[in-house]
Write an enzyme that holds these catalytic residues in place. Structure first.
Site, PDB file in Angstrom:
ATOM      1  N   ALA A  65      37.488 -39.054  -8.966  1.00  0.00           N
ATOM      2  CA  ALA A  65      37.227 -40.391  -8.414  1.00  0.00           C
ATOM      3  C   ALA A  65      36.402 -40.206  -7.148  1.00  0.00           C
ATOM      4  CB  ALA A  65      38.551 -41.072  -8.099  1.00  0.00           C
ATOM      5  N   GLY A 109      39.929 -37.299 -11.511  1.00  0.00           N
ATOM      6  CA  GLY A 109      39.609 -38.348 -12.482  1.00  0.00           C
ATOM      7  C   GLY A 109      38.665 -37.865 -13.577  1.00  0.00           C
ATOM      8  N   GLU A 112      40.830 -36.212 -16.020  1.00  0.00           N
ATOM      9  CA  GLU A 112      41.618 -37.269 -16.667  1.00  0.00           C
ATOM     10  C   GLU A 112      40.781 -38.069 -17.660  1.00  0.00           C
ATOM     11  OE1 GLU A 112      42.678 -38.475 -12.643  1.00  0.00           O
ATOM     12  OE2 GLU A 112      44.761 -38.522 -13.294  1.00  0.00           O
ATOM     13  N   GLU A 132      43.961 -33.369  -6.606  1.00  0.00           N
ATOM     14  CA  GLU A 132      44.269 -34.509  -5.728  1.00  0.00           C
ATOM     15  C   GLU A 132      45.252 -34.140  -4.623  1.00  0.00           C
ATOM     16  OE1 GLU A 132      44.192 -34.603  -9.060  1.00  0.00           O
ATOM     17  OE2 GLU A 132      43.311 -36.471  -9.794  1.00  0.00           O
TER      18      GLU A 132
HETATM   19  N1  CAA Z   1      33.775 -38.007  -4.597  1.00  0.00           N
HETATM   20  C1  CAA Z   1      32.667 -38.251  -3.860  1.00  0.00           C
HETATM   21  N2  CAA Z   1      31.689 -37.351  -3.665  1.00  0.00           N
HETATM   22  C2  CAA Z   1      31.829 -36.140  -4.243  1.00  0.00           C
HETATM   23  C3  CAA Z   1      32.963 -35.806  -5.021  1.00  0.00           C
HETATM   24  C4  CAA Z   1      33.961 -36.805  -5.184  1.00  0.00           C
HETATM   25  N3  CAA Z   1      35.038 -36.589  -5.960  1.00  0.00           N
HETATM   26  N4  CAA Z   1      32.818 -34.512  -5.429  1.00  0.00           N
HETATM   27  C5  CAA Z   1      31.655 -34.084  -4.944  1.00  0.00           C
HETATM   28  N5  CAA Z   1      31.051 -35.047  -4.220  1.00  0.00           N
HETATM   29  C6  CAA Z   1      29.771 -34.996  -3.509  1.00  0.00           C
HETATM   30  C7  CAA Z   1      29.871 -34.141  -2.240  1.00  0.00           C
HETATM   31  O1  CAA Z   1      30.426 -34.901  -1.191  1.00  0.00           O
HETATM   32  C8  CAA Z   1      28.444 -33.763  -2.042  1.00  0.00           C
HETATM   33  O2  CAA Z   1      27.754 -34.863  -1.491  1.00  0.00           O
HETATM   34  P1  CAA Z   1      26.874 -34.670  -0.115  1.00  0.00           P
HETATM   35  O3  CAA Z   1      25.779 -33.723  -0.530  1.00  0.00           O
HETATM   36  O4  CAA Z   1      26.415 -36.044   0.174  1.00  0.00           O
HETATM   37  O5  CAA Z   1      27.787 -34.064   0.880  1.00  0.00           O
HETATM   38  C9  CAA Z   1      27.908 -33.581  -3.466  1.00  0.00           C
HETATM   39  O6  CAA Z   1      28.819 -34.301  -4.301  1.00  0.00           O
HETATM   40  C10 CAA Z   1      27.925 -32.133  -3.916  1.00  0.00           C
HETATM   41  O7  CAA Z   1      29.226 -31.608  -3.721  1.00  0.00           O
HETATM   42  P2  CAA Z   1      29.515 -30.239  -2.912  1.00  0.00           P
HETATM   43  O8  CAA Z   1      28.491 -30.010  -1.868  1.00  0.00           O
HETATM   44  O9  CAA Z   1      30.938 -30.277  -2.452  1.00  0.00           O
HETATM   45  O10 CAA Z   1      29.306 -29.184  -4.104  1.00  0.00           O
HETATM   46  P3  CAA Z   1      29.984 -27.752  -4.238  1.00  0.00           P
HETATM   47  O11 CAA Z   1      29.276 -27.098  -5.369  1.00  0.00           O
HETATM   48  O12 CAA Z   1      30.007 -27.052  -2.924  1.00  0.00           O
HETATM   49  O13 CAA Z   1      31.524 -28.044  -4.638  1.00  0.00           O
HETATM   50  C11 CAA Z   1      33.299 -29.139  -5.877  1.00  0.00           C
HETATM   51  C12 CAA Z   1      31.822 -28.649  -5.869  1.00  0.00           C
HETATM   52  C13 CAA Z   1      34.236 -27.954  -5.857  1.00  0.00           C
HETATM   53  C14 CAA Z   1      33.484 -29.930  -7.163  1.00  0.00           C
HETATM   54  C15 CAA Z   1      33.544 -30.038  -4.640  1.00  0.00           C
HETATM   55  O14 CAA Z   1      32.525 -31.011  -4.555  1.00  0.00           O
HETATM   56  C16 CAA Z   1      34.866 -30.750  -4.664  1.00  0.00           C
HETATM   57  O15 CAA Z   1      35.878 -30.154  -4.373  1.00  0.00           O
HETATM   58  N6  CAA Z   1      34.866 -32.070  -4.983  1.00  0.00           N
HETATM   59  C17 CAA Z   1      36.049 -32.916  -4.950  1.00  0.00           C
HETATM   60  C18 CAA Z   1      36.971 -32.646  -6.125  1.00  0.00           C
HETATM   61  C19 CAA Z   1      38.219 -33.493  -6.024  1.00  0.00           C
HETATM   62  O16 CAA Z   1      38.991 -33.384  -5.084  1.00  0.00           O
HETATM   63  N7  CAA Z   1      38.430 -34.387  -7.015  1.00  0.00           N
HETATM   64  C20 CAA Z   1      39.553 -35.267  -7.053  1.00  0.00           C
HETATM   65  C21 CAA Z   1      39.178 -36.633  -6.533  1.00  0.00           C
HETATM   66  S1  CAA Z   1      40.561 -37.723  -6.344  1.00  0.00           S
HETATM   67  C22 CAA Z   1      40.847 -38.364  -7.887  1.00  0.00           C
HETATM   68  O17 CAA Z   1      40.163 -38.056  -8.840  1.00  0.00           O
HETATM   69  C23 CAA Z   1      42.006 -39.334  -7.948  1.00  0.00           C
HETATM   70  C24 CAA Z   1      42.361 -39.808  -9.309  1.00  0.00           C
HETATM   71  O18 CAA Z   1      42.946 -39.121 -10.105  1.00  0.00           O
HETATM   72  C25 CAA Z   1      42.047 -41.187  -9.684  1.00  0.00           C
END
Ligand code: CAA
Length: 258
Positions: A65, A109, A112, A132
């Site tokens: 998400a 998400g 999921e 998460e």
């Molecule tokens: N939401 C918003 N933006 C996201 C995102 C997310 N889930 N995942 C990645 N991005 C964005 C980053 O912020 C970044 O944007 P900027 O360049 O503007 O900073 C861009 O995508 C590229 O990401 P990274 O620079 O972080 O890329 P990376 O290769 O270094 O890392 C990754 C990749 C490991 C996937 C890392 O991006 C990450 O950990 N992302 C979040 C994963 C996460 O926590 N997901 C769970 C979300 S909560 C959820 O999903 C709740 C639910 O069940 C409903």
């Protein structure tokens, strides 16, 4: 339909929906969720579509998400909008077969969403996770429920509590994905599977999907009763006559969804 966060392409009875927010690793924003729901429901209602495929980019199926959008939300915002739970429910209500083709990150998400599809074909680069917990929350679109049913309590607890990622090999070994293919072959293999499904009787395909899904909702006895009734009912279709005649006449069946 003009979408901004997804690309939809319908060819040879298969609707291919590509998540398209490359700058955010296909994070599921409210706009993307809305557009994806609309595209899925429209494909489900479109007579030309017999199977649906959801995919992302090479680097990310979807990284979860949209955290930037969610960060300022209050309990009331999340509770009243019920966006995520409703999204999960609506995907589950799609009656046509839906395949997830996963390359790269399928997190939160994103994982999921893949699990809400009927099955997952993964590239060797796929990484699944429910991270998460690192954000001070838990899964919100079925990650604690579908992952547990797919891989069992121990692995699901491990992933939901530590937030670690599972690679494609472990995901296949654990039953989360149906097959793992080389990255370059992901779409070819997935479209070929979708094409195979599209050639079947849609009535039989939908019934098979309903019967398998029923196993998650019922006792074995109830599920078997459901299957038996569904099996019997298919003998009322022309497609059953055609399928069995084609076998005996050593030719390809021509199903007409009748
Ligand atoms: N939401 C918003 N933006 C996201 C995102 C997310 N889930 N995942 C990645 N991005 C964005 C980053 O912020 C970044 O944007 P900027 O360049 O503007 O900073 C861009 O995508 C590229 O990401 P990274 O620079 O972080 O890329 P990376 O290769 O270094 O890392 C990754 C990749 C490991 C996937 C890392 O991006 C990450 O950990 N992302 C979040 C994963 C996460 O926590 N997901 C769970 C979300 S909560 C959820 O999903 C709740 C639910 O069940 C409903």
């Amino acid at each position: 339909m003009a979408f901004e966060t997804i690309i939809v392409d319908i060819e040879d009875h298969v609707a291919l929906i590509k998540l398209n927010r490359p700058d955010a690793l296909n994070a599921l924003s409210q706009q993307l969720i809305g557009e994806l729901q609309e595209a899925l429901e429209s494909a489900d209602a479109n007579d030309k579509v017999r199977c649906i495929v959801i995919t992302g980019s090479e680097k990310a199926f979807a990284a979860g998400a949209d955290i930037k959008e969610m960060s300022a939300m209050s309990f009331a915002d999340v509770n009243l909008s019920n966006l995520f739970a409703e999204f999960g429910d609506r995907i589950q209500d799609i009656r046509k077969p839906v395949i997830a083709a996963v390359s790269g990150y399928a997190l939160g998400g994103g994982c999921e969403l893949a699990m809400a599809c009927d099955f997952i074909i993964a590239s060797e680069t796929a990484k699944f996770g429910q991270p998460e917990i690192n954000l001070g929350v838990i899964a919100g679109i079925g990650g604690s429920q579908r992952l547990t049913r797919a891989v069992g309590k121990s692995k699901s607890m491990d992933m939901n509590l530590t937030g670690r990622f599972m690679n494609a090999e472990e995901a296949e070994r654990s039953g989360l994905v149906s097959r793992v293919v080389p990255a370059k072959k992901l779409m070819e293999e997935t479209m070929s599977a979708a094409q195979k499904i599209a050639e079947k009787s849609l009535i039989a395909a939908r019934t098979a999907k309903e019967a398998v899904n029923r196993s998650f909702e019922s006792s074995l006895r109830e599920g078997l009763l459901f299957e038996r009734r569904a099996f019997h009912s298919l003998f009322a279709t022309e497609d059953q006559k055609e399928g069995m005649a084609a076998f005996m006449e050593k030719r390809e069946a021509q199903f007409r969804d009748r």
